[in-house]
Design an enzyme around this catalytic site. Structure first.
Site, PDB file in Angstrom:
ATOM      1  N   ARG A 232       0.840  -1.196   0.000  1.00 30.31           N
ATOM      2  CA  ARG A 232       0.000   0.000   0.000  1.00 30.31           C
ATOM      3  C   ARG A 232       0.873   1.242   0.000  1.00 30.31           C
ATOM      4  NH1 ARG A 232      -3.328  -2.484  -1.567  1.00 30.31           N
ATOM      5  NH2 ARG A 232      -5.504  -2.746  -0.970  1.00 30.31           N
ATOM      6  N   GLU A 261      -4.319   7.336  -5.450  1.00 27.03           N
ATOM      7  CA  GLU A 261      -4.537   6.577  -6.683  1.00 27.03           C
ATOM      8  C   GLU A 261      -5.815   7.061  -7.329  1.00 27.03           C
ATOM      9  OE1 GLU A 261      -4.263   2.327  -6.091  1.00 27.03           O
ATOM     10  OE2 GLU A 261      -2.326   2.481  -5.109  1.00 27.03           O
ATOM     11  N   HIS A 279      -1.035  -0.252  -9.784  1.00 28.39           N
ATOM     12  CA  HIS A 279      -1.744  -1.159  -8.866  1.00 28.39           C
ATOM     13  C   HIS A 279      -2.210  -2.434  -9.592  1.00 28.39           C
ATOM     14  CE1 HIS A 279      -4.169  -1.194  -4.868  1.00 28.39           C
ATOM     15  NE2 HIS A 279      -3.844  -2.422  -5.230  1.00 28.39           N
TER      16      HIS A 279
HETATM   17  N1  NAI Z   1      -0.765  -4.523  -4.929  1.00 29.76           N
HETATM   18  C1  NAI Z   1      -1.803  -5.306  -4.874  1.00 29.76           C
HETATM   19  O1  NAI Z   1      -2.544  -5.451  -5.826  1.00 29.76           O
HETATM   20  C2  NAI Z   1      -2.083  -6.062  -3.613  1.00 29.76           C
HETATM   21  C3  NAI Z   1      -1.747  -5.533  -2.398  1.00 29.76           C
HETATM   22  N2  NAI Z   1      -2.054  -6.217  -1.260  1.00 29.76           N
HETATM   23  C4  NAI Z   1      -1.616  -5.613   0.007  1.00 29.76           C
HETATM   24  O2  NAI Z   1      -0.712  -6.499   0.638  1.00 29.76           O
HETATM   25  C5  NAI Z   1      -0.976  -6.544   2.010  1.00 29.76           C
HETATM   26  C6  NAI Z   1      -0.536  -7.886   2.564  1.00 29.76           C
HETATM   27  O3  NAI Z   1      -1.362  -8.900   2.030  1.00 29.76           O
HETATM   28  P1  NAI Z   1      -1.306 -10.383   2.624  1.00 29.76           P
HETATM   29  O4  NAI Z   1       0.080 -10.876   2.689  1.00 29.76           O
HETATM   30  O5  NAI Z   1      -2.287 -11.166   1.844  1.00 29.76           O
HETATM   31  O6  NAI Z   1      -1.863 -10.136   4.087  1.00 29.76           O
HETATM   32  P2  NAI Z   1      -1.592 -10.996   5.395  1.00 29.76           P
HETATM   33  O7  NAI Z   1      -2.590 -10.574   6.378  1.00 29.76           O
HETATM   34  O8  NAI Z   1      -1.491 -12.442   5.054  1.00 29.76           O
HETATM   35  O9  NAI Z   1      -0.157 -10.496   5.873  1.00 29.76           O
HETATM   36  C7  NAI Z   1       0.089  -9.235   6.417  1.00 29.76           C
HETATM   37  C8  NAI Z   1       1.195  -9.417   7.435  1.00 29.76           C
HETATM   38  O10 NAI Z   1       1.593  -8.135   7.901  1.00 29.76           O
HETATM   39  C9  NAI Z   1       1.932  -8.296   9.254  1.00 29.76           C
HETATM   40  N3  NAI Z   1       1.943  -7.013   9.925  1.00 29.76           N
HETATM   41  C10 NAI Z   1       0.886  -6.287  10.370  1.00 29.76           C
HETATM   42  N4  NAI Z   1       1.334  -5.175  10.969  1.00 29.76           N
HETATM   43  C11 NAI Z   1       2.687  -5.197  10.895  1.00 29.76           C
HETATM   44  C12 NAI Z   1       3.682  -4.324  11.329  1.00 29.76           C
HETATM   45  N5  NAI Z   1       3.382  -3.192  11.974  1.00 29.76           N
HETATM   46  N6  NAI Z   1       4.967  -4.657  11.085  1.00 29.76           N
HETATM   47  C13 NAI Z   1       5.273  -5.790  10.439  1.00 29.76           C
HETATM   48  N7  NAI Z   1       4.360  -6.682  10.011  1.00 29.76           N
HETATM   49  C14 NAI Z   1       3.076  -6.370  10.238  1.00 29.76           C
HETATM   50  C15 NAI Z   1       0.892  -9.243   9.784  1.00 29.76           C
HETATM   51  O11 NAI Z   1       1.330  -9.863  10.975  1.00 29.76           O
HETATM   52  C16 NAI Z   1       0.763 -10.220   8.648  1.00 29.76           C
HETATM   53  O12 NAI Z   1       1.604 -11.345   8.823  1.00 29.76           O
HETATM   54  C17 NAI Z   1      -2.484  -6.303   2.086  1.00 29.76           C
HETATM   55  O13 NAI Z   1      -2.824  -5.707   3.317  1.00 29.76           O
HETATM   56  C18 NAI Z   1      -2.773  -5.394   0.947  1.00 29.76           C
HETATM   57  O14 NAI Z   1      -2.767  -4.057   1.391  1.00 29.76           O
HETATM   58  C19 NAI Z   1      -2.654  -7.436  -1.289  1.00 29.76           C
HETATM   59  C20 NAI Z   1      -3.017  -8.001  -2.477  1.00 29.76           C
HETATM   60  C21 NAI Z   1      -2.785  -7.362  -3.735  1.00 29.76           C
HETATM   61  O1  HPV Z   2      -6.275  -7.049  -2.575  1.00 30.56           O
HETATM   62  C1  HPV Z   2      -5.654  -5.999  -2.395  1.00 30.56           C
HETATM   63  O2  HPV Z   2      -5.344  -5.551  -1.283  1.00 30.56           O
HETATM   64  C2  HPV Z   2      -5.262  -5.209  -3.554  1.00 30.56           C
HETATM   65  O3  HPV Z   2      -4.557  -4.232  -3.380  1.00 30.56           O
HETATM   66  C3  HPV Z   2      -5.801  -5.522  -4.859  1.00 30.56           C
HETATM   67  O4  HPV Z   2      -6.517  -4.395  -5.247  1.00 30.56           O
HETATM   68  P1  HPV Z   2      -7.542  -4.434  -6.455  1.00 30.56           P
HETATM   69  O5  HPV Z   2      -8.600  -5.407  -6.095  1.00 30.56           O
HETATM   70  O6  HPV Z   2      -6.749  -4.904  -7.638  1.00 30.56           O
HETATM   71  O7  HPV Z   2      -8.044  -3.055  -6.605  1.00 30.56           O
END
Ligand code: NAI
Ligand code: HPV
Length: 531
Positions: A232, A261, A279
């Site tokens: 993010r 964004e 993104h």
């Molecule tokens: N660019 C994109 O299209 C996408 C972006 N994302 C972003 O990626 C992030 C992570 O996704 P996942 O791995 O699926 O989530 P997840 O919930 O599996 O992992 C997030 C991890 O961050 C850790 N965490 C929380 N606060 C923290 C801190 N202060 N310091 C260090 N670690 C901390 C948690 O303990 C957890 O293990 C999502 O929150 C989302 O914002 C997710 C999917 C697609």
């Molecule tokens: O799943 C997330 O956190 C993502 O950032 C993916 O975003 P989107 O559904 O592609 O707009």
């Protein structure tokens, strides 16, 4: 018929279970402004979003019938979760549908950045053949710092290991056992800053992670650092990043996400040391289908069976768990209802105790039911499992929970104590094997009754003839007694009588009863339903 609105582009194929379902009507209406959405949202029961549409308090205020906001993806920072919770609106997400895509995109960013692929591509298309300028860096034997070792962070770590990278990870929830098993070294944020050649962030955006990578961090970094953000915008402070790149404190960056964004023609998107994508982490055919299938199926399950698998703002609930806990769920709401009706003024504190077997279970659902029982008297149906604790807090009432797996006379025992400055009252309840839910204690009186819809709780002196007089008065008012329980401390002392009656007692009936000599107080208790 339930109405669902989809406001961001979602795989229609993935939504098929919902669109084909006879109980659901699905409208796909993307690209709406906030005011356009406000104008139409009140006719919908569920709303599906991705990351574009911001779900703000004015939208949630206008959403009079909305029960669920479903995020077809992971991050929920575009939804005002606190406000949705207060409004009693459930928020769910699809936590693993896009994990692989975001992981692979992160690897693509690392490799593209390390080997200058976007710049070399652009240069070649411009007619140049510059092999020296675009010399890159190997990943092999380099150190990758992973901040946030959840689904995506660990997915990236695993793939990077196959490139021969050493992994340092910072995540408060990464156990040393897991780190050992995964051959990852746990490290602090500072250690990662000082030692990593590549860094990737994969935490959610929260007040704690906003600016986690900042100027101070870059001051400690190695000058060859290459950093990526596919999580993010804002986790890496954007101004500090530009400064660190401009001052040569770090080498390069790759960004898929931005604080604002869409990000068009910003200093970040135009910077020569930053490669960017708009993104795209979750933008694959597979991920989009998986997240759409996930939210579509869960919405059906919520409306049909009250099953919630991926709740963001509620305890996980499922028909199975509820079935197992059902006697306690109903008992706890009733205990709350009885308690608040016996407590004349508003409580300032609730003390909740779980004793025996129940103390070993996840009691979050039961606690919320107790609180619902307390609050529904004054706040009505607006209180639900989602907002019960928030509304309690808003009423200025604190709560504390004590759990003790030792038995307290019963194999399970729930006690609610309502407290304010002047007084307190305790209601103890249990589920008796074969007999079901019972209230077994009111203050210091041992009692044993099944809560019923209409009840009277009478404090009186333990003296002969009192029951007969009472029966006569109730009879004169046409009220039948269904059951009667007596609890007393000692013969001839103070006693408590609990009456279940077939109809609600009127004020007149209560006044006539109160005239009986020896009656000290009468509390009318009306439950939403009998157990
Ligand atoms: N660019 C994109 O299209 C996408 C972006 N994302 C972003 O990626 C992030 C992570 O996704 P996942 O791995 O699926 O989530 P997840 O919930 O599996 O992992 C997030 C991890 O961050 C850790 N965490 C929380 N606060 C923290 C801190 N202060 N310091 C260090 N670690 C901390 C948690 O303990 C957890 O293990 C999502 O929150 C989302 O914002 C997710 C999917 C697609
Ligand atoms: O799943 C997330 O956190 C993502 O950032 C993916 O975003 P989107 O559904 O592609 O707009």
């Amino acid at each position: 018929m339930f109405k669902v609105i989809v406001v961001d582009p979602i795989s229609e194929e993935g939504l098929k279970s919902l669109t084909d379902h006879e109980q659901f009507e699905v409208d796909i209406n993307t690209g709406l402004s906030e005011s356009e959405l406000i104008n139409i949202i009140d006719s919908y029961d569920a709303l599906i979003v991705r990351s574009q549409t911001q779900i703000t308090p004015p939208i949630l205020d206008a959403a009079k019938n909305l029960r669920v906001v479903a995020r077809a993806g992971v991050g929920v920072d575009n939804i005002d979760i606190n406000y949705a919770t207060k409004q009693g609106i459930l928020v769910i997400n699809a936590p693993d549908g896009n994990t692989i895509s975001a992981t692979e995109h992160s690897m693509a960013m690392i490799l593209s950045m390390a080997r200058n692929i976007p710049e070399a591509h652009r240069s070649l298309q411009d007619g140049n053949w510059d092999r020296k300028k675009y010399r890159g860096t190997e990943l092999y034997k380099k150190t990758l710092g992973v901040i946030g070792a959840g689904r995506i962070g660990l997915g990236v770590a695993k793939r990077a290991q196959s490139f021969g990278m050493n992994i340092l990870a910072f995540d408060p929830y990464l156990s040393s056992d897991d780190a050992k098993r995964l051959e990852i070294t746990r490290a602090t944020v500072d250690e990662i800053a000082e030692q990593a050649d590549f860094i990737t962030v994969h935490t959610p955006l929260t007040p704690k992670t906003k600016g986690l990578v900042n100027e101070d961090f870059f001051n400690k970094a190695k000058p060859n650092l290459q950093i990526i953000n596919v999580a993010r915008g804002g986790i890496i402070d954007e101004d500090a990043l530009i400064k660190a790149l401009d001052e040569g404190k770090i080498e390069k960056a790759a960004l898929d996400v931005f604080t604002e964004e869409p990000a068009n023609n910003t200093p970040l998107t135009q910077h020569e040391k930053i490669i960017v994508t708009p993104h795209l982490g979750a933008s694959t055919i597979e991920a989009q289908e998986k997240v759409a299938v996930s939210v579509a199926n869960e919405i059906i399950d919520i409306f049909e069976n009250n099953n919630v698998l991926h709740a963001v703002n509620a305890p996980q609930m499922s028909g199975e768990v509820e079935e197992e806990l059902r006697p306690f769920v109903e008992l706890s709401r009733t205990t709350g209802e009885v308690g608040i009706q016996l407590f004349e003024k508003g409580p300032r504190e609730l003390k909740i105790k779980y004793h025996g077997e129940i103390a070993l279970d996840d009691t979050s659902l039961i606690t919320r039911q107790l609180v619902m029982g307390v609050l529904q008297q004054d706040l009505g149906d607006h209180v639900n499992l989602i907002n019960a604790l928030v509304l309690l807090n808003e009423q200025g009432v604190t709560y504390q929970i004590e759990k003790n797996s030792k038995k307290y006379g019963f194999s399970n025992y729930i006690e609610l104590e309502l407290v304010n400055k002047e007084h307190s009252i305790k209601i103890g309840s249990t589920v008796l094997n074969g007999y079901g839910p019972r209230i077994v204690r009111i203050n210091d009186y041992p009692v044993d009754f099944k809560p019923e819809k209409h009840m009277l709780l009478i404090h009186h002196n333990d003296q002969p003839g009192i029951v007969g007089k009472m029966g006569q008065i109730l009879g004169e008012h046409g009220i039948n007694i269904a059951s009667m329980h007596l609890g007393r401390h000692s013969i001839g002392g103070e006693a408590l009588m609990v009456l279940s009656i077939d109809d609600e007692a009127s004020e007149e009936t209560i006044a006539d009863l109160f005239a009986i000599e020896g009656f000290q107080s009468i509390n009318k208790v009306e439950l939403n339903q009998s157990l």
